[in-house]
Enzyme design. Structure first.
Site, PDB file in Angstrom:
ATOM      1  N   THR A  70       0.835  -1.203   0.000  1.00  0.00           N
ATOM      2  CA  THR A  70       0.000   0.000   0.000  1.00  0.00           C
ATOM      3  C   THR A  70       0.872   1.255   0.000  1.00  0.00           C
ATOM      4  O   THR A  70       0.623   2.201  -0.754  1.00  0.00           O
ATOM      5  CB  THR A  70      -0.921  -0.007   1.247  1.00  0.00           C
ATOM      6  OG1 THR A  70      -1.765  -1.157   1.174  1.00  0.00           O
ATOM      7  CG2 THR A  70      -1.773   1.242   1.321  1.00  0.00           C
ATOM      8  N   HIS A 199       4.469  -9.850   2.383  1.00  0.00           N
ATOM      9  CA  HIS A 199       3.615 -10.899   2.965  1.00  0.00           C
ATOM     10  C   HIS A 199       2.812 -11.672   1.933  1.00  0.00           C
ATOM     11  O   HIS A 199       2.170 -12.673   2.266  1.00  0.00           O
ATOM     12  CB  HIS A 199       2.721 -10.330   4.073  1.00  0.00           C
ATOM     13  CG  HIS A 199       1.561  -9.501   3.616  1.00  0.00           C
ATOM     14  ND1 HIS A 199       0.279  -9.989   3.597  1.00  0.00           N
ATOM     15  CD2 HIS A 199       1.477  -8.227   3.184  1.00  0.00           C
ATOM     16  CE1 HIS A 199      -0.548  -9.042   3.186  1.00  0.00           C
ATOM     17  NE2 HIS A 199       0.156  -7.956   2.922  1.00  0.00           N
ATOM     18  N   CYS A 323      -9.139  -6.933   2.713  1.00  0.00           N
ATOM     19  CA  CYS A 323      -9.354  -5.675   3.434  1.00  0.00           C
ATOM     20  C   CYS A 323     -10.800  -5.213   3.346  1.00  0.00           C
ATOM     21  O   CYS A 323     -11.208  -4.333   4.067  1.00  0.00           O
ATOM     22  CB  CYS A 323      -8.391  -4.597   2.953  1.00  0.00           C
ATOM     23  SG  CYS A 323      -7.886  -4.775   1.268  1.00  0.00           S
TER      24      CYS A 323
END
Ligand SMILES: Cc1ncc(COP(=O)(O)O)c(C=O)c1O
Length: 379
Positions: A70, A199, A323
Protein backbone atom coordinates in the site's frame (compact mmCIF):
# COMPACT_ATOMS: atom_id res chain seq x y z
CA UNK A 1 -6.71 -26.86 8.49
CA UNK A 2 -6.70 -26.01 4.80
CA UNK A 3 -5.58 -22.53 3.76
CA UNK A 4 -6.79 -21.36 0.35
CA UNK A 5 -6.53 -17.60 0.88
CA UNK A 6 -2.96 -16.88 -0.21
CA UNK A 7 -3.95 -13.68 -2.05
CA UNK A 8 -4.84 -12.25 1.38
CA UNK A 9 -1.55 -13.28 2.94
CA UNK A 10 0.86 -16.21 2.99
CA UNK A 11 2.57 -18.21 5.74
CA UNK A 12 6.20 -17.25 6.32
CA UNK A 13 8.56 -19.78 4.70
CA UNK A 14 10.67 -21.65 7.32
CA UNK A 15 13.93 -20.65 5.54
CA UNK A 16 12.76 -17.03 5.68
CA UNK A 17 12.21 -17.31 9.44
CA UNK A 18 15.69 -18.75 9.81
CA UNK A 19 17.18 -15.90 7.77
CA UNK A 20 15.47 -13.15 9.74
CA UNK A 21 15.92 -14.43 13.31
CA UNK A 22 19.56 -13.26 13.76
CA UNK A 23 18.33 -9.72 13.06
CA UNK A 24 15.88 -9.90 15.95
CA UNK A 25 18.52 -11.38 18.24
CA UNK A 26 22.24 -10.49 18.06
CA UNK A 27 22.32 -8.31 14.94
CA UNK A 28 20.49 -5.24 16.18
CA UNK A 29 22.50 -2.41 14.58
CA UNK A 30 21.16 0.56 12.65
CA UNK A 31 22.25 0.22 9.01
CA UNK A 32 23.05 3.96 8.92
CA UNK A 33 25.64 3.61 11.72
CA UNK A 34 29.20 3.40 10.51
CA UNK A 35 30.50 1.29 13.42
CA UNK A 36 30.67 -2.53 13.55
CA UNK A 37 27.07 -2.96 14.70
CA UNK A 38 25.75 -0.90 11.79
CA UNK A 39 28.05 -2.49 9.24
CA UNK A 40 26.90 -5.96 10.33
CA UNK A 41 23.37 -5.23 9.16
CA UNK A 42 24.02 -2.84 6.28
CA UNK A 43 25.45 -5.66 4.18
CA UNK A 44 22.37 -7.80 4.81
CA UNK A 45 20.03 -4.99 3.69
CA UNK A 46 22.06 -4.57 0.50
CA UNK A 47 22.01 -8.31 -0.17
CA UNK A 48 18.21 -8.26 0.20
CA UNK A 49 18.06 -5.38 -2.28
CA UNK A 50 19.95 -7.54 -4.78
CA UNK A 51 17.60 -10.47 -4.18
CA UNK A 52 14.50 -8.33 -4.77
CA UNK A 53 16.06 -6.78 -7.89
CA UNK A 54 16.94 -10.21 -9.29
CA UNK A 55 13.32 -11.37 -8.99
CA UNK A 56 11.84 -8.41 -10.87
CA UNK A 57 14.58 -7.49 -13.36
CA UNK A 58 15.88 -4.14 -12.14
CA UNK A 59 19.07 -2.70 -10.62
CA UNK A 60 19.48 -3.13 -6.84
CA UNK A 61 19.85 0.65 -6.56
CA UNK A 62 16.33 1.04 -7.95
CA UNK A 63 14.70 -0.84 -5.03
CA UNK A 64 13.26 1.35 -2.25
CA UNK A 65 12.07 -0.60 0.80
CA UNK A 66 8.71 0.42 2.26
CA UNK A 67 6.42 -0.85 5.02
CA UNK A 68 3.84 -2.36 2.65
CA UNK A 69 2.52 -2.70 -0.86
CA UNK A 70 0.00 0.00 0.00
CA UNK A 71 2.79 2.42 0.88
CA UNK A 72 4.61 1.56 -2.35
CA UNK A 73 1.48 2.26 -4.44
CA UNK A 74 0.88 5.56 -2.63
CA UNK A 75 4.51 6.58 -3.00
CA UNK A 76 4.47 6.05 -6.76
CA UNK A 77 1.14 7.74 -7.44
CA UNK A 78 1.35 10.68 -5.04
CA UNK A 79 5.09 11.01 -5.63
CA UNK A 80 4.67 11.42 -9.40
CA UNK A 81 1.70 13.75 -8.91
CA UNK A 82 3.83 15.99 -6.66
CA UNK A 83 6.88 15.87 -8.94
CA UNK A 84 5.06 16.46 -12.24
CA UNK A 85 2.12 18.65 -11.27
CA UNK A 86 3.65 21.51 -13.29
CA UNK A 87 3.62 19.33 -16.41
CA UNK A 88 0.18 17.77 -16.24
CA UNK A 89 -2.68 16.72 -13.99
CA UNK A 90 -4.05 13.65 -15.72
CA UNK A 91 -3.71 10.07 -14.45
CA UNK A 92 -5.01 6.92 -16.13
CA UNK A 93 -5.89 3.86 -14.09
CA UNK A 94 -8.47 1.04 -14.16
CA UNK A 95 -11.65 0.30 -12.25
CA UNK A 96 -10.30 -2.97 -10.90
CA UNK A 97 -7.15 -1.83 -9.11
CA UNK A 98 -6.58 -2.56 -5.43
CA UNK A 99 -7.83 0.14 -3.02
CA UNK A 100 -4.17 1.13 -2.45
CA UNK A 101 -4.29 2.53 -6.00
CA UNK A 102 -7.95 3.56 -6.33
CA UNK A 103 -7.94 5.44 -3.01
CA UNK A 104 -4.67 7.23 -3.81
CA UNK A 105 -6.08 8.26 -7.21
CA UNK A 106 -9.39 9.25 -5.59
CA UNK A 107 -7.48 11.43 -3.13
CA UNK A 108 -5.66 13.13 -6.02
CA UNK A 109 -9.01 13.79 -7.74
CA UNK A 110 -9.99 15.76 -4.65
CA UNK A 111 -6.75 17.73 -5.05
CA UNK A 112 -7.70 18.74 -8.60
CA UNK A 113 -6.14 15.93 -10.63
CA UNK A 114 -8.19 14.37 -13.39
CA UNK A 115 -8.38 10.58 -13.33
CA UNK A 116 -9.56 8.34 -16.19
CA UNK A 117 -10.94 5.07 -14.79
CA UNK A 118 -10.64 2.50 -17.59
CA UNK A 119 -13.26 -0.23 -17.93
CA UNK A 120 -12.49 -3.93 -18.30
CA UNK A 121 -14.54 -6.46 -20.29
CA UNK A 122 -16.63 -9.35 -18.91
CA UNK A 123 -13.48 -11.47 -18.74
CA UNK A 124 -11.73 -8.80 -16.67
CA UNK A 125 -9.35 -7.94 -19.53
CA UNK A 126 -8.06 -4.45 -20.33
CA UNK A 127 -7.91 -3.18 -23.90
CA UNK A 128 -4.51 -1.51 -24.47
CA UNK A 129 -5.92 0.47 -27.43
CA UNK A 130 -8.47 2.11 -25.18
CA UNK A 131 -5.72 2.89 -22.74
CA UNK A 132 -3.65 4.54 -25.44
CA UNK A 133 -6.67 6.53 -26.64
CA UNK A 134 -7.09 7.96 -23.13
CA UNK A 135 -3.58 9.52 -23.11
CA UNK A 136 -3.54 13.31 -23.53
CA UNK A 137 -0.71 15.83 -23.45
CA UNK A 138 -1.58 16.38 -19.75
CA UNK A 139 -1.14 12.69 -18.83
CA UNK A 140 1.65 12.11 -16.31
CA UNK A 141 1.01 8.55 -15.15
CA UNK A 142 -0.62 5.25 -16.08
CA UNK A 143 -1.27 2.95 -13.12
CA UNK A 144 -2.16 -0.64 -14.03
CA UNK A 145 -1.83 -3.83 -12.01
CA UNK A 146 0.03 -6.89 -13.27
CA UNK A 147 -2.39 -9.38 -11.66
CA UNK A 148 -5.75 -8.79 -10.04
CA UNK A 149 -6.07 -9.79 -6.39
CA UNK A 150 -9.70 -10.96 -6.67
CA UNK A 151 -9.68 -12.82 -9.98
CA UNK A 152 -6.00 -13.32 -10.80
CA UNK A 153 -6.58 -11.75 -14.24
CA UNK A 154 -3.36 -10.48 -15.85
CA UNK A 155 -3.04 -7.16 -17.64
CA UNK A 156 -0.71 -7.00 -20.69
CA UNK A 157 1.96 -5.02 -18.86
CA UNK A 158 4.61 -5.29 -21.57
CA UNK A 159 2.21 -3.94 -24.17
CA UNK A 160 1.15 -1.14 -21.82
CA UNK A 161 4.84 -0.45 -21.11
CA UNK A 162 5.51 -0.05 -24.84
CA UNK A 163 2.63 2.42 -25.13
CA UNK A 164 3.84 4.34 -22.08
CA UNK A 165 7.39 4.54 -23.48
CA UNK A 166 6.19 5.62 -26.94
CA UNK A 167 3.90 8.30 -25.46
CA UNK A 168 6.48 9.33 -22.84
CA UNK A 169 4.24 8.70 -19.83
CA UNK A 170 5.36 6.93 -16.65
CA UNK A 171 3.91 3.48 -15.98
CA UNK A 172 3.27 2.43 -12.39
CA UNK A 173 2.58 -1.28 -12.08
CA UNK A 174 1.08 -2.82 -8.94
CA UNK A 175 2.99 -6.08 -8.95
CA UNK A 176 1.93 -7.16 -5.45
CA UNK A 177 0.01 -10.27 -6.54
CA UNK A 178 2.14 -11.08 -9.58
CA UNK A 179 5.66 -11.07 -8.14
CA UNK A 180 7.00 -14.54 -7.54
CA UNK A 181 4.09 -16.12 -9.45
CA UNK A 182 4.70 -14.97 -13.02
CA UNK A 183 7.88 -13.60 -14.61
CA UNK A 184 8.10 -9.80 -14.32
CA UNK A 185 10.88 -7.59 -15.63
CA UNK A 186 10.89 -3.91 -14.83
CA UNK A 187 13.56 -3.43 -17.49
CA UNK A 188 11.97 -5.43 -20.33
CA UNK A 189 8.36 -4.55 -19.53
CA UNK A 190 8.94 -0.78 -19.69
CA UNK A 191 7.82 -0.23 -16.10
CA UNK A 192 8.79 3.04 -14.36
CA UNK A 193 7.50 2.00 -10.88
CA UNK A 194 6.71 -1.45 -9.50
CA UNK A 195 5.00 -2.02 -6.13
CA UNK A 196 5.76 -5.19 -4.17
CA UNK A 197 4.66 -6.64 -0.82
CA UNK A 198 6.55 -9.13 1.34
CA UNK A 199 3.61 -10.90 2.96
CA UNK A 200 2.16 -12.00 -0.38
CA UNK A 201 5.25 -14.08 -1.12
CA UNK A 202 6.03 -15.89 2.11
CA UNK A 203 7.80 -13.07 3.96
CA UNK A 204 6.29 -11.39 7.05
CA UNK A 205 3.85 -8.47 7.04
CA UNK A 206 5.18 -4.93 7.36
CA UNK A 207 7.67 -4.88 4.51
CA UNK A 208 7.31 -4.03 0.83
CA UNK A 209 9.20 -2.21 -1.88
CA UNK A 210 8.78 0.26 -4.66
CA UNK A 211 11.10 -0.12 -7.62
CA UNK A 212 11.80 3.35 -9.00
CA UNK A 213 13.58 3.29 -12.36
CA UNK A 214 16.75 5.33 -12.52
CA UNK A 215 16.14 8.91 -13.71
CA UNK A 216 12.39 8.79 -13.04
CA UNK A 217 10.98 11.81 -11.17
CA UNK A 218 9.10 11.08 -7.94
CA UNK A 219 8.86 12.96 -4.64
CA UNK A 220 9.13 11.02 -1.36
CA UNK A 221 5.98 10.21 0.57
CA UNK A 222 7.75 10.01 3.92
CA UNK A 223 10.23 12.77 4.69
CA UNK A 224 12.93 12.17 7.25
CA UNK A 225 16.53 11.00 7.23
CA UNK A 226 18.51 10.14 4.13
CA UNK A 227 17.69 6.41 4.18
CA UNK A 228 16.91 4.64 0.91
CA UNK A 229 18.90 7.21 -1.09
CA UNK A 230 16.67 10.02 0.20
CA UNK A 231 13.57 8.35 -1.23
CA UNK A 232 12.04 7.12 2.04
CA UNK A 233 12.91 8.47 5.48
CA UNK A 234 12.89 6.21 8.55
CA UNK A 235 15.18 3.58 10.02
CA UNK A 236 14.86 0.42 7.97
CA UNK A 237 12.90 -2.66 9.10
CA UNK A 238 16.08 -4.72 8.86
CA UNK A 239 14.63 -8.12 9.84
CA UNK A 240 11.66 -7.62 7.50
CA UNK A 241 13.91 -6.54 4.64
CA UNK A 242 16.24 -9.51 5.08
CA UNK A 243 13.19 -11.79 5.16
CA UNK A 244 11.73 -10.19 2.04
CA UNK A 245 15.03 -10.63 0.19
CA UNK A 246 15.23 -14.30 1.15
CA UNK A 247 11.60 -14.88 0.12
CA UNK A 248 12.31 -13.29 -3.29
CA UNK A 249 15.34 -15.55 -3.74
CA UNK A 250 13.24 -18.64 -2.92
CA UNK A 251 10.45 -17.50 -5.24
CA UNK A 252 12.93 -16.97 -8.07
CA UNK A 253 14.48 -20.42 -7.64
CA UNK A 254 11.22 -22.32 -7.33
CA UNK A 255 8.73 -20.31 -9.41
CA UNK A 256 8.57 -22.42 -12.56
CA UNK A 257 8.20 -25.74 -10.77
CA UNK A 258 5.93 -24.54 -7.99
CA UNK A 259 3.60 -22.54 -10.22
CA UNK A 260 3.21 -25.49 -12.56
CA UNK A 261 2.22 -27.66 -9.60
CA UNK A 262 -0.21 -25.08 -8.21
CA UNK A 263 -1.83 -24.51 -11.60
CA UNK A 264 -2.53 -28.26 -11.70
CA UNK A 265 -4.15 -28.11 -8.26
CA UNK A 266 -6.12 -24.96 -9.07
CA UNK A 267 -7.49 -26.51 -12.27
CA UNK A 268 -8.38 -29.71 -10.42
CA UNK A 269 -10.28 -27.67 -7.81
CA UNK A 270 -12.02 -25.52 -10.40
CA UNK A 271 -13.03 -28.39 -12.69
CA UNK A 272 -14.18 -30.39 -9.68
CA UNK A 273 -16.41 -27.55 -8.48
CA UNK A 274 -17.90 -26.98 -11.93
CA UNK A 275 -18.57 -30.70 -12.39
CA UNK A 276 -20.15 -31.15 -8.95
CA UNK A 277 -22.07 -27.92 -8.35
CA UNK A 278 -24.80 -26.92 -10.79
CA UNK A 279 -24.52 -23.42 -12.22
CA UNK A 280 -20.98 -22.76 -10.85
CA UNK A 281 -19.05 -20.46 -13.19
CA UNK A 282 -15.53 -19.08 -13.21
CA UNK A 283 -15.21 -15.28 -13.22
CA UNK A 284 -12.60 -14.01 -15.63
CA UNK A 285 -10.55 -15.22 -18.58
CA UNK A 286 -9.53 -18.85 -18.15
CA UNK A 287 -6.02 -18.48 -19.60
CA UNK A 288 -4.81 -14.96 -18.88
CA UNK A 289 -4.65 -15.24 -15.13
CA UNK A 290 -2.43 -16.26 -12.24
CA UNK A 291 -1.90 -20.02 -11.94
CA UNK A 292 -2.91 -19.86 -8.28
CA UNK A 293 -6.28 -18.10 -8.26
CA UNK A 294 -9.87 -18.92 -9.13
CA UNK A 295 -12.94 -16.78 -8.53
CA UNK A 296 -16.18 -18.72 -8.84
CA UNK A 297 -19.82 -17.68 -8.71
CA UNK A 298 -22.02 -20.28 -7.06
CA UNK A 299 -25.63 -19.25 -7.72
CA UNK A 300 -28.19 -19.61 -4.96
CA UNK A 301 -25.80 -19.19 -2.03
CA UNK A 302 -24.40 -16.17 -0.22
CA UNK A 303 -20.61 -16.19 -0.16
CA UNK A 304 -20.52 -15.10 3.50
CA UNK A 305 -22.60 -18.07 4.68
CA UNK A 306 -20.68 -20.41 2.43
CA UNK A 307 -17.34 -19.16 3.76
CA UNK A 308 -18.55 -19.62 7.35
CA UNK A 309 -19.61 -23.18 6.61
CA UNK A 310 -16.22 -23.87 4.99
CA UNK A 311 -14.49 -22.33 8.00
CA UNK A 312 -16.32 -24.80 10.27
CA UNK A 313 -14.70 -27.53 8.17
CA UNK A 314 -11.29 -25.89 8.68
CA UNK A 315 -11.16 -24.49 5.14
CA UNK A 316 -10.12 -20.85 4.70
CA UNK A 317 -11.19 -19.07 1.51
CA UNK A 318 -12.48 -15.60 0.81
CA UNK A 319 -15.11 -13.59 -1.03
CA UNK A 320 -12.69 -11.04 -2.46
CA UNK A 321 -10.15 -8.60 -1.09
CA UNK A 322 -9.25 -9.35 2.54
CA UNK A 323 -9.35 -5.67 3.43
CA UNK A 324 -13.01 -5.39 2.40
CA UNK A 325 -14.36 -8.68 3.75
CA UNK A 326 -16.72 -8.12 6.65
CA UNK A 327 -18.11 -5.04 4.90
CA UNK A 328 -21.38 -5.12 3.00
CA UNK A 329 -19.92 -3.47 -0.10
CA UNK A 330 -20.03 -5.61 -3.22
CA UNK A 331 -16.80 -6.27 -5.06
CA UNK A 332 -15.99 -3.32 -7.38
CA UNK A 333 -13.94 -5.78 -9.44
CA UNK A 334 -16.86 -8.08 -10.21
CA UNK A 335 -19.09 -5.04 -10.71
CA UNK A 336 -16.62 -3.68 -13.30
CA UNK A 337 -16.76 -7.08 -15.00
CA UNK A 338 -20.51 -6.67 -15.43
CA UNK A 339 -21.62 -9.17 -12.76
CA UNK A 340 -24.99 -8.48 -11.13
CA UNK A 341 -25.09 -7.84 -7.35
CA UNK A 342 -26.69 -11.31 -7.01
CA UNK A 343 -23.79 -12.95 -8.88
CA UNK A 344 -21.20 -10.96 -6.95
CA UNK A 345 -22.81 -11.97 -3.63
CA UNK A 346 -22.36 -15.64 -4.49
CA UNK A 347 -18.70 -15.36 -5.54
CA UNK A 348 -15.86 -17.08 -3.75
CA UNK A 349 -12.11 -16.77 -4.27
CA UNK A 350 -9.78 -19.69 -3.73
CA UNK A 351 -6.11 -18.69 -3.87
CA UNK A 352 -3.48 -21.39 -3.61
CA UNK A 353 0.07 -21.23 -2.32
CA UNK A 354 3.21 -23.17 -1.63
CA UNK A 355 1.87 -25.41 1.15
CA UNK A 356 -1.20 -26.75 -0.66
CA UNK A 357 -1.45 -30.43 -1.57
CA UNK A 358 -3.56 -32.82 -3.70
CA UNK A 359 -5.18 -34.23 -0.57
CA UNK A 360 -6.38 -30.79 0.46
CA UNK A 361 -8.05 -30.19 -2.90
CA UNK A 362 -9.71 -33.62 -2.66
CA UNK A 363 -11.05 -32.74 0.76
CA UNK A 364 -12.49 -29.39 -0.41
CA UNK A 365 -14.17 -31.18 -3.32
CA UNK A 366 -15.55 -33.76 -0.89
CA UNK A 367 -17.21 -31.24 1.46
CA UNK A 368 -18.11 -28.23 -0.72
CA UNK A 369 -20.94 -29.77 -2.81
CA UNK A 370 -22.76 -30.96 0.33
CA UNK A 371 -22.44 -27.52 1.95
CA UNK A 372 -23.83 -25.83 -1.17
CA UNK A 373 -26.72 -28.31 -1.39
CA UNK A 374 -27.56 -27.65 2.28
CA UNK A 375 -27.45 -23.87 1.82
CA UNK A 376 -29.63 -24.15 -1.28
CA UNK A 377 -32.12 -26.20 0.72
CA UNK A 378 -31.59 -29.15 -1.59
CA UNK A 379 -30.71 -31.66 1.12
C1 LIG B 1 -2.93 -6.03 -5.83
C2 LIG B 1 -2.60 -5.52 -4.47
N1 LIG B 1 -2.01 -4.33 -4.32
C3 LIG B 1 -1.67 -3.84 -3.12
C4 LIG B 1 -1.95 -4.55 -1.95
C5 LIG B 1 -1.56 -3.97 -0.63
O1 LIG B 1 -0.45 -4.63 -0.10
P1 LIG B 1 -0.16 -4.57 1.47
O2 LIG B 1 -1.10 -5.53 2.13
O3 LIG B 1 1.27 -4.97 1.61
O4 LIG B 1 -0.38 -3.17 1.91
C6 LIG B 1 -2.58 -5.80 -2.05
C7 LIG B 1 -2.95 -6.55 -0.84
O5 LIG B 1 -3.93 -7.27 -0.83
C8 LIG B 1 -2.91 -6.30 -3.35
O6 LIG B 1 -3.50 -7.49 -3.49
Amino acid sequence: MIYLDHNATTPVHPDVVEALLPFLQGKFGNPSSIHWAGRAVKGAVEEAREQVAALVGCEPGEVVFTASGTEADNMAIKGVAAALRGRGNHIITTRVEHPAVTSACGYLELQGFEVTWLEVDRDGLLDPERLEAAITDRTILISAMAANNETGILFPIREIGEIAARRRVYLHCDGVQAAGKIPLSVRDDGISFLALSGHKLNAPKGVGALVVRRGVKCHPLIHGGSQERNRRGGTENVAGIVAFGKACAIARETMTREMGRLKGLRDQLEEGIIARISGARVNGHRERRLPTTTNITIPGVGADTLLMALDLEGIAASSGAACSSGTLKLSPVLDAMGRTPEEAKGSVRFSLGRGNTDEEIDRVLAVLPAIVARLRGES
